[in-house]
Design an enzyme around this catalytic site. Structure first.
Site, PDB file in Angstrom:
ATOM      1  N   LYS A 154       1.204 -13.584  -3.064  1.00 39.87           N
ATOM      2  CA  LYS A 154       1.475 -14.322  -4.311  1.00 39.87           C
ATOM      3  C   LYS A 154       2.057 -15.667  -3.887  1.00 39.87           C
ATOM      4  O   LYS A 154       3.258 -15.795  -3.680  1.00 39.87           O
ATOM      5  CB  LYS A 154       2.471 -13.536  -5.167  1.00 39.87           C
ATOM      6  CG  LYS A 154       2.375 -13.770  -6.675  1.00 39.87           C
ATOM      7  CD  LYS A 154       2.521 -15.207  -7.111  1.00 39.87           C
ATOM      8  CE  LYS A 154       3.934 -15.719  -7.098  1.00 39.87           C
ATOM      9  NZ  LYS A 154       4.021 -17.184  -7.371  1.00 39.87           N
ATOM     10  N   GLU A 161      21.822 -26.976  -2.172  1.00 38.45           N
ATOM     11  CA  GLU A 161      20.660 -27.507  -1.469  1.00 38.45           C
ATOM     12  C   GLU A 161      20.026 -28.589  -2.348  1.00 38.45           C
ATOM     13  O   GLU A 161      19.723 -28.338  -3.510  1.00 38.45           O
ATOM     14  CB  GLU A 161      19.665 -26.362  -1.245  1.00 38.45           C
ATOM     15  CG  GLU A 161      18.451 -26.743  -0.453  1.00 38.45           C
ATOM     16  CD  GLU A 161      17.507 -25.554  -0.246  1.00 38.45           C
ATOM     17  OE1 GLU A 161      17.324 -24.756  -1.188  1.00 38.45           O
ATOM     18  OE2 GLU A 161      16.954 -25.436   0.857  1.00 38.45           O
ATOM     19  N   PHE A 199       6.561 -23.314  -2.407  1.00 35.71           N
ATOM     20  CA  PHE A 199       5.624 -24.437  -2.510  1.00 35.71           C
ATOM     21  C   PHE A 199       5.641 -25.310  -1.263  1.00 35.71           C
ATOM     22  O   PHE A 199       4.666 -26.011  -0.982  1.00 35.71           O
ATOM     23  CB  PHE A 199       5.972 -25.310  -3.738  1.00 35.71           C
ATOM     24  CG  PHE A 199       7.088 -26.290  -3.483  1.00 35.71           C
ATOM     25  CD1 PHE A 199       6.845 -27.517  -2.870  1.00 35.71           C
ATOM     26  CD2 PHE A 199       8.407 -25.973  -3.801  1.00 35.71           C
ATOM     27  CE1 PHE A 199       7.887 -28.408  -2.607  1.00 35.71           C
ATOM     28  CE2 PHE A 199       9.440 -26.861  -3.541  1.00 35.71           C
ATOM     29  CZ  PHE A 199       9.179 -28.082  -2.938  1.00 35.71           C
ATOM     30  N   CYS A 205      13.022 -26.200   4.569  1.00 31.76           N
ATOM     31  CA  CYS A 205      14.233 -25.377   4.638  1.00 31.76           C
ATOM     32  C   CYS A 205      15.009 -25.660   5.917  1.00 31.76           C
ATOM     33  O   CYS A 205      16.155 -25.265   6.053  1.00 31.76           O
ATOM     34  CB  CYS A 205      13.894 -23.907   4.554  1.00 31.76           C
ATOM     35  SG  CYS A 205      13.038 -23.338   6.007  1.00 31.76           S
ATOM     36  N   GLU A 263       2.855 -21.159  -7.410  1.00 33.80           N
ATOM     37  CA  GLU A 263       1.953 -21.598  -8.488  1.00 33.80           C
ATOM     38  C   GLU A 263       1.904 -23.120  -8.575  1.00 33.80           C
ATOM     39  O   GLU A 263       1.131 -23.677  -9.343  1.00 33.80           O
ATOM     40  CB  GLU A 263       2.391 -20.980  -9.826  1.00 33.80           C
ATOM     41  CG  GLU A 263       3.756 -21.406 -10.359  1.00 33.80           C
ATOM     42  CD  GLU A 263       4.940 -20.679  -9.705  1.00 33.80           C
ATOM     43  OE1 GLU A 263       4.826 -20.258  -8.537  1.00 33.80           O
ATOM     44  OE2 GLU A 263       5.995 -20.567 -10.369  1.00 33.80           O
ATOM     45  N   ARG A 264       2.750 -23.819  -7.767  1.00 29.39           N
ATOM     46  CA  ARG A 264       2.795 -25.275  -7.904  1.00 29.39           C
ATOM     47  C   ARG A 264       1.759 -25.996  -7.042  1.00 29.39           C
ATOM     48  O   ARG A 264       1.374 -27.112  -7.343  1.00 29.39           O
ATOM     49  CB  ARG A 264       4.208 -25.773  -7.608  1.00 29.39           C
ATOM     50  CG  ARG A 264       5.152 -25.338  -8.739  1.00 29.39           C
ATOM     51  CD  ARG A 264       6.468 -26.020  -8.656  1.00 29.39           C
ATOM     52  NE  ARG A 264       7.409 -25.255  -7.867  1.00 29.39           N
ATOM     53  CZ  ARG A 264       8.641 -25.665  -7.605  1.00 29.39           C
ATOM     54  NH1 ARG A 264       9.052 -26.825  -8.046  1.00 29.39           N
ATOM     55  NH2 ARG A 264       9.466 -24.910  -6.902  1.00 29.39           N
ATOM     56  N   SER A 291      13.817 -19.900  -2.701  1.00 33.80           N
ATOM     57  CA  SER A 291      15.208 -20.305  -2.919  1.00 33.80           C
ATOM     58  C   SER A 291      16.130 -19.071  -2.905  1.00 33.80           C
ATOM     59  O   SER A 291      15.686 -17.950  -3.151  1.00 33.80           O
ATOM     60  CB  SER A 291      15.319 -21.029  -4.260  1.00 33.80           C
ATOM     61  OG  SER A 291      14.921 -20.164  -5.288  1.00 33.80           O
TER      62      SER A 291
HETATM   63  P1  NAD Z   1      11.250 -20.643  -5.464  1.00 37.87           P
HETATM   64  O1  NAD Z   1      12.317 -19.665  -5.168  1.00 37.87           O
HETATM   65  O2  NAD Z   1      11.300 -21.394  -6.737  1.00 37.87           O
HETATM   66  O3  NAD Z   1       9.817 -19.928  -5.453  1.00 37.87           O
HETATM   67  C1  NAD Z   1       9.412 -19.085  -4.397  1.00 37.87           C
HETATM   68  C2  NAD Z   1       8.438 -18.036  -4.934  1.00 37.87           C
HETATM   69  O4  NAD Z   1       9.137 -17.217  -5.889  1.00 37.87           O
HETATM   70  C3  NAD Z   1       7.231 -18.627  -5.668  1.00 37.87           C
HETATM   71  O5  NAD Z   1       6.082 -17.882  -5.299  1.00 37.87           O
HETATM   72  C4  NAD Z   1       7.584 -18.442  -7.126  1.00 37.87           C
HETATM   73  O6  NAD Z   1       6.451 -18.254  -7.949  1.00 37.87           O
HETATM   74  C5  NAD Z   1       8.439 -17.182  -7.119  1.00 37.87           C
HETATM   75  N1  NAD Z   1       9.422 -17.173  -8.207  1.00 37.87           N
HETATM   76  C6  NAD Z   1      10.062 -18.250  -8.732  1.00 37.87           C
HETATM   77  N2  NAD Z   1      10.897 -17.854  -9.709  1.00 37.87           N
HETATM   78  C7  NAD Z   1      10.783 -16.512  -9.796  1.00 37.87           C
HETATM   79  C8  NAD Z   1      11.413 -15.521 -10.618  1.00 37.87           C
HETATM   80  N3  NAD Z   1      12.309 -15.849 -11.550  1.00 37.87           N
HETATM   81  N4  NAD Z   1      11.077 -14.237 -10.435  1.00 37.87           N
HETATM   82  C9  NAD Z   1      10.174 -13.892  -9.502  1.00 37.87           C
HETATM   83  N5  NAD Z   1       9.553 -14.788  -8.699  1.00 37.87           N
HETATM   84  C10 NAD Z   1       9.851 -16.074  -8.836  1.00 37.87           C
HETATM   85  O7  NAD Z   1      11.184 -21.636  -4.205  1.00 37.87           O
HETATM   86  P2  NAD Z   1      10.356 -22.971  -4.058  1.00 37.87           P
HETATM   87  O8  NAD Z   1      10.974 -24.030  -4.896  1.00 37.87           O
HETATM   88  O9  NAD Z   1       8.905 -22.709  -4.194  1.00 37.87           O
HETATM   89  O10 NAD Z   1      10.621 -23.306  -2.516  1.00 37.87           O
HETATM   90  C11 NAD Z   1      11.720 -24.034  -2.054  1.00 37.87           C
HETATM   91  C12 NAD Z   1      12.836 -23.136  -1.610  1.00 37.87           C
HETATM   92  O11 NAD Z   1      12.369 -22.264  -0.596  1.00 37.87           O
HETATM   93  C13 NAD Z   1      14.002 -23.881  -1.003  1.00 37.87           C
HETATM   94  O12 NAD Z   1      15.195 -23.280  -1.433  1.00 37.87           O
HETATM   95  C14 NAD Z   1      13.815 -23.682   0.488  1.00 37.87           C
HETATM   96  O13 NAD Z   1      14.982 -23.785   1.271  1.00 37.87           O
HETATM   97  C15 NAD Z   1      13.265 -22.313   0.518  1.00 37.87           C
HETATM   98  N6  NAD Z   1      12.531 -22.066   1.749  1.00 37.87           N
HETATM   99  C16 NAD Z   1      13.121 -21.267   2.669  1.00 37.87           C
HETATM  100  C17 NAD Z   1      12.470 -21.036   3.868  1.00 37.87           C
HETATM  101  C18 NAD Z   1      13.105 -20.153   4.905  1.00 37.87           C
HETATM  102  O14 NAD Z   1      12.405 -19.825   5.836  1.00 37.87           O
HETATM  103  N7  NAD Z   1      14.350 -19.769   4.792  1.00 37.87           N
HETATM  104  C19 NAD Z   1      11.227 -21.623   4.126  1.00 37.87           C
HETATM  105  C20 NAD Z   1      10.654 -22.418   3.141  1.00 37.87           C
HETATM  106  C21 NAD Z   1      11.323 -22.631   1.952  1.00 37.87           C
END
Ligand code: NAD
Length: 498
Positions: A172, A382, A148, A280, A175-176, A225
């Site tokens: 994909k 985090e 998101f 991140c 969704e937020r 994450s």
């Molecule tokens: P998230 O892991 O909750 O979601 C990321 C994606 O995974 C979304 O599209 C979500 O729909 C999907 N997802 C969530 N739960 C799932 C599940 N159980 N099974 C399959 N798919 C699932 O992350 P977020 O809250 O949207 O984003 C923030 C996180 O992303 C933070 O931890 C941040 O550090 C990380 N991030 C990392 C980078 C990097 O380059 N390393 C860059 C941006 C964000």
């Protein structure tokens, strides 16, 4: 009801049995519902992309690149609308959204250089009358799953590169905050991308799991994450797919005794609290070398923090906006509570933030915590909020040990005027992206982005040269055209030139 749909075969599709509410985090109000794709919807998009692949792969490279040039122009022409959509659903202030978009556009610009980086490698006369070359072929249909916090930039890390390399792409997004991502998908069509080559599927675990298990998907890029990144990487690779999965972070800044503290404070403020700490690469821990440095730093930064403005995304005067959801707001507050309960000192407390006129918004004010220790959960996990923690250590070696022992290894920075110390730090620190007097060392688009340890699963980093490798498969061809009257002798030894 405003339904935010999918983009499949060049059309918006809002049909969905399941939906999820989307909010404006500045007001806390529900603004629409996003469609959550069923497995059947995802499979349909994959089928269409598989059928579109041969002709897209065989489209001359320069024609694929021209579409990306037009796409870049459309992103620029529509920048205000894109930033407005980011702000409405993410909460980012327009100047920050513009920075996100610009960093994304730079990835489109890099993709436009594909005529150079896809030239391949050629060697003449590797043996008598034998030539050899390597070419980089498209993989097929590939997928991207994005977080998101950068609804435009992170997708732009992925699909422009994948598409110029000749792949079809299924995105994909989160969704937020799906609307800005959906809008740029529509711009791809305006730029001339043939229908079916790109699809955007909104959804949750059902959509992701379909992508991870479908044998027609060749590769998966994920950013999000760490627990989800681990799951994505394990599942995709178990199903024979190429995968890169970028995860979470805990980014430390070492503040050395010789650092210019006024500069440190100015740069830490933006790096810790910009985008409400939902980056991140946010700097969330300052490691002060010695109590003198810590005391001076805290005195200066806590004074400056009083001047920070936070509030609705629509007010350009704000420095940062709300958090993404009320659940995330509660989680950030719980981290601050736990630090306090475990003995840390809350110097500036953002837990009771209230913004006039936006009382239901998901705000946490800038927070500064002193006397943090490595065994505290607020340090280990985090937080992803506007919270800066201070750790006091006696030496640079102790600071480096702390960083090296942390499970995350995304970004880090040292503030110093000592070149020898900086060089030692950059050589020995166990982190993928390092800043020297640079708080957010996010690589530009022509380098690649990736952390170490539990911040990245997979062998290649995102975008830049590694991105081109991730989205292509090397094939090496060795050829000889013997003259009609030449007869070769059978050779049983491994061929050499000796
Ligand atoms: P998230 O892991 O909750 O979601 C990321 C994606 O995974 C979304 O599209 C979500 O729909 C999907 N997802 C969530 N739960 C799932 C599940 N159980 N099974 C399959 N798919 C699932 O992350 P977020 O809250 O949207 O984003 C923030 C996180 O992303 C933070 O931890 C941040 O550090 C990380 N991030 C990392 C980078 C990097 O380059 N390393 C860059 C941006 C964000």
């Amino acid at each position: 009801m405003n339904i935010i749909g999918h983009f499949i075969n060049g059309q918006i599709d809002t049909q969905s049995a399941r939906t999820q509410a989307v909010y404006n985090p500045s007001t806390g109000a529900e603004t629409g519902h996003v469609a959550l794709a069923s497995a059947a919807t995802v499979e349909q998009a994959i089928k269409i992309a598989s059928e579109a692949f041969p002709s897209w792969r065989d489209t001359p490279l320069i024609k694929r690149v021209r579409i990306m040039f037009r796409f870049k122009q459309l992103l620029e022409e529509n920048s205000e609308k894109i930033c407005q959509l980011i702000g409405q659903e993410h909460g980012k202030i327009a100047h920050d959204a513009m920075g996100e978009l610009q960093r994304g556009i730079e990835n489109v610009e890099y993709a436009c250089a594909a005529t150079e980086f896809l030239k391949g490698e050629f060697s003449k006369n590797v043996g008598p009358d034998i030539d050899s070359w390597s070419e980089f072929q498209a993989l097929g249909v590939v997928a991207g799953i994005t977080p998101f916090n950068f609804p435009v930039m992170v997708p732009l890390w992925m699909f422009p590169m994948a598409l110029v390399c000749g792949n079809c792409f299924i995105l994909k997004p989160s969704e937020r905050d799906p609307s800005s991502t959906l809008f740029i998908a529509e711009l791809l069509k305006q730029a001339g991308l043939p229908d079916g080559v790109f699809a955007l599927i909104n959804g949750d675990k059902e959509a992701v799991d379909t992508l991870l298990h479908d044998p027609r998907i060749q590769a998966v890029s994920f950013v999000g994450s760490t627990p989800i990144a681990e799951y994505i990487y394990a599942t995709a690779t178990a199903n024979g797919k190429r995968c890169q999965a970028l995860g979470g972070a805990k980014n430390h800044a070492i503040v050395m005794p010789d650092a210019d503290l006024d500069n440190v404070v100015n740069s830490l403020l933006g790096a810790a609290f910009g985008s409400s700490g939902e980056r991140c690469m946010a700097l969330s821990v300052a490691v002060a070398i010695g109590d003198d440095v810590a005391d001076q730093l805290i005195a200066k930064i806590s004074t400056e923090m009083q001047k920070l403005k936070y509030g609705a995304y629509s007010d350009q005067n704000n420095d940062f906006g709300p958090l993404i959801s009320s659940a995330h707001q509660a989680k950030v507050v719980a981290h601050i509570d736990s630090a306090e309960q475990q003995g840390a000192k809350i110097v500036v407390d953002g837990r009771h933030a209230k913004v006039k006129g936006y009382e239901q918004g998901f705000f946490v004010g800038p927070t500064l915590i002193d006397a943090v220790r490595a065994d505290m959960s607020s340090y280990q996990q985090e937080i992803f909020g506007p919270v800066l923690q201070i750790i006091r250590v006696e030496s640079m070696q102790a600071a480096m040990q702390l960083i090296n022992e942390h499970e995350y290894g995304n970004g880090t920075c040292i503030y110093t005027r000592d070149g020898e110390a900086a060089r030692y730090f950059s050589t020995h620190i166990q982190v993928g992206m390092v800043g020297i007097n640079i708080p957010l060392p996010v690589p530009v688009s022509y380098h690649s982005f990736g952390g170490w340890k539990r911040s990245l699963f997979g062998d290649l980093s995102a975008y830049g040269p590694d991105g081109a490798r991730f989205y292509t498969r090397r094939k090496t061809i060795t050829q000889r055209w013997p003259a009609a009257d030449v007869r070769e002798k059978t050779q049983f030894a491994m061929p050499t030139l000796n």
